[in-house]
Enzyme design. Sequence first.
Site, short mmCIF file in Angstrom:
data_model
loop_
_atom_site.label_atom_id
_atom_site.label_comp_id
_atom_site.label_asym_id
_atom_site.label_seq_id
_atom_site.Cartn_x
_atom_site.Cartn_y
_atom_site.Cartn_z
N GLY A 97 0.84 -1.20 0.00
CA GLY A 97 0.00 0.00 0.00
C GLY A 97 0.86 1.24 0.00
O GLY A 97 2.08 1.16 -0.16
N ASN A 98 0.22 2.39 0.15
CA ASN A 98 0.98 3.64 0.21
C ASN A 98 0.32 4.60 1.19
O ASN A 98 -0.71 4.28 1.79
CB ASN A 98 1.13 4.24 -1.19
N ARG A 99 0.90 5.75 1.37
CA ARG A 99 0.50 6.64 2.47
C ARG A 99 -0.67 7.56 2.15
O ARG A 99 -1.03 8.39 2.97
CB ARG A 99 1.71 7.50 2.87
N SER A 100 -1.25 7.48 0.98
CA SER A 100 -2.34 8.40 0.65
C SER A 100 -3.54 8.20 1.57
O SER A 100 -4.01 7.08 1.75
CB SER A 100 -2.76 8.17 -0.80
#
Length: 228
Positions: free
Chosen positions: A33-36
Site C-alpha cells: 500500500g501507500n501513504r495516501s
Amino acid sequence: RGAAGLSQDLSGRRVVVSAGGTREFLDPVRYLGNRSSGRQGYALARAAVVRGASVTLVSASALPEPAGVKVVPVVSTRDMREAVLSAAASADAVVMAAAPADFRPAEYVEHKIKKVDDVSAPSVVLVQNPDILAELAHNRPSPGLVVVGFAAETGDASGSVLDHGRAKLARKGADLLVVNEVGATKGFESTENEAVILGADGSETPVPLGSKDLLAHHIWDLVATRLS
Ligand code: CTP
Ligand code: CA
C-alpha cells in the site's frame, strides 16, 4: 464562488473523483500500500457537491462517505481502473486524486504465506499496473471530457518540481496537473496543501498554502472554465 456556496457552476455536470491509496494483496492477509489518506479526493468530492455537480467518488480510502456523493469502493489499481473508466463514460470531468499503486505482486497466493524456517524469506516479484490517467486522457470516451491528474514531486539533479510536473503532464496527456512539492511536512498526512496547477495550454496557477477544500475549489474553478 463555490467556497461560499454562491455559485452552482457545476450544476447539471457529472464528475468523477478518485481518492485514496490502492492496495495490492499478496495473500489473504498482506498487501502493498501507500501513504495516501484520500483527504484531497474527498475534499474535491464535497466541493463539487457544493457547486451543484453529480459526483461519483471512486474510493480506495477508509474515510467516511461524504453526503450527497455516489461512492464506489475499490481495493486495487485494476479495480479502480474499471470503476473510473466505467463512470467516465458518462462524465464531464474526471479528477484522479488517488494514489494508485504502480506495481502489484505478479501472483496472488490463495492461502496465507507461512514461514518455513527461522531464516529464509520469500521474494516478491512485482509487475506494473495500468496507468488509469494516461489511458483515459489518451483515449477519451467523449472529446469534451476534462481530465485532471495530481503529481507529488521532488526536485532532483534532472529538474525542478515544475520541470517534472510539465513532463508528467505531457506524458499523461491530461488537461490539468496539480503539482505538489513533497517534503517531510507537506503532502501526505497534512491537512493543508500548497500546489501549482499546470495546464496543457501552458498555464500555471499557483495555489498558496491552505486547506484541501480551498485547493479543491481552485481545481474546480479551472475545470469549470474548460467545460464546453
Ligand atoms: N495514476 C493513475 N494510474 C496509475 C498511477 C498513477 O491514474 N497506475 C494517476 C494518479 O492518480 C495521478 C497521476 O496519475 O493523478 C500521477 O501519478 P504519479 O504517481 O505521480 O505518476 P506516475 O506515472 O506513477 O509516476 P511516478 O513514477 O512519479 O510515480
Ligand atoms: Ca506512481
